[in-house]
Design an enzyme around this catalytic site. Structure first.
Site, short mmCIF file in Angstrom:
data_model
loop_
_atom_site.label_atom_id
_atom_site.label_comp_id
_atom_site.label_asym_id
_atom_site.label_seq_id
_atom_site.Cartn_x
_atom_site.Cartn_y
_atom_site.Cartn_z
N CYS A 249 3.81 12.17 -4.10
CA CYS A 249 3.57 12.16 -5.53
C CYS A 249 4.29 13.33 -6.21
CB CYS A 249 2.08 12.23 -5.82
SG CYS A 249 1.71 12.19 -7.58
N HIS B 257 -3.15 4.00 1.50
CA HIS B 257 -1.84 4.64 1.33
C HIS B 257 -2.12 6.09 0.92
CE1 HIS B 257 2.54 4.67 0.19
NE2 HIS B 257 2.10 5.76 -0.42
N HIS C 172 -1.33 10.44 0.92
CA HIS C 172 -0.39 11.54 0.95
C HIS C 172 -1.13 12.76 1.46
CE1 HIS C 172 1.77 9.31 -2.56
NE2 HIS C 172 2.20 8.89 -1.39
#
Length: 287
Positions: free
Chosen positions: A238, A205, A207
């Protein structure tokens, strides 16, 4: 040419949780149903946490109840403590719970209000509680480093995966929570993890800034990992990253790239542009 299946998790929960205004339940449900109609089979769609901390997910039970039965699809909700797990076990249509387990002591306390040491007994209790009822995904956040100066090493990541495996956790996703890990580090850590534990049940996962998306996707694929996560229009990410351009991997960019390489998610590529527009509209209205 036969396409190779790849597990792709669409994450509206991650996209929505930081929005300033509450998305009406019916709008959430309508969007999630569009995802299902387009062929998405794995959704990270809500969380069972205190509305005090994440007011956007206060309607978790209502959203799940309004969805069609999963029928082989994955409906996942994040839980951060025993109370959240209790709610999840009673929720309709849920198939999986996810627990955020940070390898950074600082971030674990910020995110779950408990230490790493205190998180291990909770994971063990979760494994027992969900057995035969729900699947459990542990998200190892800050798996590629952290901004706090907390100790980090590839070996520490491998040790955490090994301990989770010993507890009976079969599905583990490594998260670049801060969105600044270079592709080379992502590749290195995932390759070591896949070599030691096998790529089955191992995910990423990530970003990223827009220009770094496909490079990171390639790093995952080169490591032999076939489980990726993202969000349409790259929404979410985030909030601690300090860079508004860092977001989730944009699904409408990632999935065509995967398809071009002989991988398939079962999602209708023709539906992606409109779905991305809808995701961006929700961000504009409620973000």
């Amino acid at each position: 040419m036969t396409k190779i299946p790849i597990r792709y998790v669409e994450c509206p929960r991650d996209a929505w949780q930081g929005f300033n205004r509450f998305i009406p339940t019916e709008e959430k449900v309508a969007f999630l149903k569009k995802l299902l109609e387009a062929g998405f089979r794995h959704l990270d769609l809500t969380s069972f946490v205190s509305p005090k901390w994440v007011p956007q997910m206060a309607d978790a039970e209502e959203v799940l109840a309004a969805l069609p039965p999963p029928e082989g699809r994955t409906y996942l909700a994040i839980v951060a403590n025993e109370r959240g797990l209790e709610r999840a076990l009673k929720a309709p249509n849920l198939t999986h719970v996810g627990y955020p387990f940070s390898l950074s002591e600082t971030f674990q306390r910020k995110n779950t209000n408990r230490s790493i040491e205190d998180s291990w007994p909770l994971v063990e209790a979760m494994v027992r509680a969900v057995e035969g009822r729900l699947g459990l995904v542990v998200y190892l956040s800050m798996a590629f480093g952290n901004p706090y100066g907390d100790p980090w090493s590839p070996e520490a990541v491998l040790e955490a995966i090994g301990r989770l495996r010993e507890l009976g956790v079969k599905e583990i996703a490594l998260a670049d929570t801060y969105g600044v890990a270079e592709a080379g580090r992502i590749r290195e850590v995932l390759q070591q993890a896949a070599a030691r534990f096998g790529a089955e049940g191992l995910g990423a996962h990530l970003h990223a800034r827009p220009e770094g998306v496909l490079e990171k996707v390639e790093a995952v694929l080169e490591a032999g990992v076939r489980w990726l996560e993202g969000a349409l229009a790259g929404v979410g990410g985030c909030p601690f990253a300090g860079d508004e351009l860092v977001g989730n991997l944009p699904t409408e960019k990632v999935l065509p790239h995967l398809e071009a390489q002989g991988l398939t998610t079962g999602v209708d590529m023709r539906a992606l542009p409109l779905l991305a527009e809808e995701a961006a509209r929700l961000r504009l209205l409620y973000g």
